[in-house]
Design a protein around this motif. Sequence first.
Motif, PDB file in Angstrom:
ATOM      1  N   PHE A 143      -3.994  -1.550   2.609  1.00 43.85           N
ATOM      2  CA  PHE A 143      -4.258  -1.723   4.037  1.00 43.85           C
ATOM      3  C   PHE A 143      -5.753  -1.889   4.297  1.00 43.85           C
ATOM      4  CE2 PHE A 143      -5.339   0.294   8.128  1.00 43.85           C
ATOM      5  CZ  PHE A 143      -4.683  -0.577   8.981  1.00 43.85           C
ATOM      6  N   GLN A 144      -6.568  -1.047   3.688  1.00 43.47           N
ATOM      7  CA  GLN A 144      -8.015  -1.152   3.854  1.00 43.47           C
ATOM      8  C   GLN A 144      -8.545  -2.468   3.287  1.00 43.47           C
ATOM      9  OE1 GLN A 144      -9.520   2.456   2.074  1.00 43.47           O
ATOM     10  NE2 GLN A 144      -9.631   3.470   4.084  1.00 43.47           N
ATOM     11  N   GLU A 200      -6.924  -5.330   3.133  1.00 42.30           N
ATOM     12  CA  GLU A 200      -6.565  -6.387   4.076  1.00 42.30           C
ATOM     13  C   GLU A 200      -7.450  -6.345   5.324  1.00 42.30           C
ATOM     14  OE1 GLU A 200      -2.916  -7.826   4.973  1.00 42.30           O
ATOM     15  OE2 GLU A 200      -2.006  -7.396   3.033  1.00 42.30           O
ATOM     16  N   GLU A 252      -0.742   2.251  -0.754  1.00 39.33           N
ATOM     17  CA  GLU A 252      -0.531   1.520   0.503  1.00 39.33           C
ATOM     18  C   GLU A 252      -1.791   1.583   1.371  1.00 39.33           C
ATOM     19  OE1 GLU A 252       2.924   2.855   2.606  1.00 39.33           O
ATOM     20  OE2 GLU A 252       4.203   2.533   0.861  1.00 39.33           O
ATOM     21  N   TRP A 253      -2.411   2.740   1.403  1.00 37.56           N
ATOM     22  CA  TRP A 253      -3.630   2.914   2.193  1.00 37.56           C
ATOM     23  C   TRP A 253      -4.741   2.017   1.673  1.00 37.56           C
ATOM     24  CZ3 TRP A 253      -5.169   4.322   6.690  1.00 37.56           C
ATOM     25  CH2 TRP A 253      -6.511   4.603   6.941  1.00 37.56           C
TER      26      TRP A 253
END
Length: 100
Positions: free
Chosen positions: A8-9, A11, A4-5
């Motif tokens: 997120f990065q 995006e 997920e991290w």
Amino acid sequence: MDKEWEEFQKEIRQVNTVSEAIVAEDDEEVRLDRQIEEIDEQIMCYQRIEHLRDRQETVKRLVTALKGRQSHGEDDIDTDEEEEFQEFLSGDWRAKGALL
């Protein structure tokens, strides 16, 4: 959680890339607008120069005509030309619009 991290990065990087592209496009547009304004100002200055050159030529022709008639002994100088010349010479040159 790490997956997920990373997503997120990823995006965030994509959004930053799009944002930088938008900023670069805006900067280019502002630069072009500024150049267009400067060119328009230069055109107005050149038009003013041409207008003043035309007025200068008119005055030179009037002076030459008046001197030529006076040197040939003609006392009956065209009153319209003389009045126009005297009107041009009299008064404040700033008020005459010489710099317009």
